[in-house]
Design an enzyme around this catalytic site. Sequence first.
Site, PDB file in Angstrom:
ATOM      1  N   CYS A  73      -3.703   4.561   9.285  1.00  0.00           N
ATOM      2  CA  CYS A  73      -2.443   3.991   9.770  1.00  0.00           C
ATOM      3  C   CYS A  73      -1.788   4.809  10.873  1.00  0.00           C
ATOM      4  O   CYS A  73      -0.625   4.589  11.202  1.00  0.00           O
ATOM      5  CB  CYS A  73      -1.468   3.842   8.601  1.00  0.00           C
ATOM      6  SG  CYS A  73      -2.068   2.780   7.276  1.00  0.00           S
ATOM      7  N   CYS A  78       7.847   3.228   5.990  1.00  0.00           N
ATOM      8  CA  CYS A  78       6.994   3.051   4.819  1.00  0.00           C
ATOM      9  C   CYS A  78       7.797   2.750   3.567  1.00  0.00           C
ATOM     10  O   CYS A  78       7.227   2.350   2.554  1.00  0.00           O
ATOM     11  CB  CYS A  78       6.133   4.291   4.586  1.00  0.00           C
ATOM     12  SG  CYS A  78       7.089   5.778   4.186  1.00  0.00           S
ATOM     13  N   CYS A 127      -1.078   8.620   7.022  1.00  0.00           N
ATOM     14  CA  CYS A 127      -2.419   8.353   6.522  1.00  0.00           C
ATOM     15  C   CYS A 127      -3.358   8.068   7.704  1.00  0.00           C
ATOM     16  O   CYS A 127      -2.945   7.487   8.717  1.00  0.00           O
ATOM     17  CB  CYS A 127      -2.409   7.162   5.568  1.00  0.00           C
ATOM     18  SG  CYS A 127      -1.578   7.500   3.997  1.00  0.00           S
ATOM     19  N   CYS A 180       0.837  -1.202   0.000  1.00  0.00           N
ATOM     20  CA  CYS A 180       0.000   0.000   0.000  1.00  0.00           C
ATOM     21  C   CYS A 180       0.873   1.253   0.000  1.00  0.00           C
ATOM     22  O   CYS A 180       0.622   2.203  -0.758  1.00  0.00           O
ATOM     23  CB  CYS A 180      -0.936  -0.008   1.209  1.00  0.00           C
ATOM     24  SG  CYS A 180      -2.137   1.346   1.208  1.00  0.00           S
ATOM     25  N   CYS A 181       1.901   1.267   0.835  1.00  0.00           N
ATOM     26  CA  CYS A 181       2.831   2.395   0.849  1.00  0.00           C
ATOM     27  C   CYS A 181       3.511   2.552  -0.516  1.00  0.00           C
ATOM     28  O   CYS A 181       3.768   3.673  -0.968  1.00  0.00           O
ATOM     29  CB  CYS A 181       3.882   2.212   1.934  1.00  0.00           C
ATOM     30  SG  CYS A 181       3.260   2.348   3.637  1.00  0.00           S
TER      31      CYS A 181
END
Length: 250
Positions: free
Chosen positions: A207, A232, A204, A121-122
């Site tokens: 997170c 990340c 985010c 995702c990062c």
Amino acid sequence: MTALTGNGTAQALNDQLAGLGLAERLALVAELGGRAVFTTSLGIEDQVITAAIGTERLAIDVVTLETGRLFKETVDLIDETESQYGMTITRYVPDQDDIDAYAAKYGLNGFYDSVEARHACCGVRKLKPLARALEGASFWITGLRRGQSGNRADTPFAEFDAERNLIKINPLADWDIDRIKAYVADHAVPVNPMHTRGYPSIGCEPCTRAIKPGEPERAGRWWWENDEKRECGLHVPETAASPIPAPTAA
């Protein structure tokens, strides 16, 4: 000017920056030649750097990674900062096809399920946009500080990033949080109101949580993972943070 490359040149620049103040460090980088890019996450230390760039009118591009999952307070702060300093903060967003491919493989919030999925995702929301932001850059300026986490305790003022073939500049490497807060107060720097609600490090929304008394500054980032050195991939290579291939038909 000859391009600055290699560990030797980065070390020489590191030694030079050590003896300068913040504005002088940034001005030196701006005058070296080549594109200088500052990537801001709108955290308190990044706001200090943005304030110095804006006040001194330095030839440094200020950009941010607008991941699509930021807190509203963070997004609002982009507009406020642009207005206060009369500057443009260029926003780099993830590619929708990459987001769709990620969701098809892991689920939209699959980052909670595994470290691999979180890194992926990062990769989609941060690393790929970062690569676009740094295209053609000779210098990458960041808000990294030694006091942010154990993983960053040895942060230099300048280092050669072989992966991106540029020199990374960390002008606040030796600043502690008290010095950061004093600068903000003295220069009326706009900051995220979430900092006063227990969020020293803000990423985010899904997170990031507020930290508990006595926890390190970055303890609220990806709090469900056990690795104390979790990152990340922006500043520490993460092999799992690679682009997500498009799903194939069953």
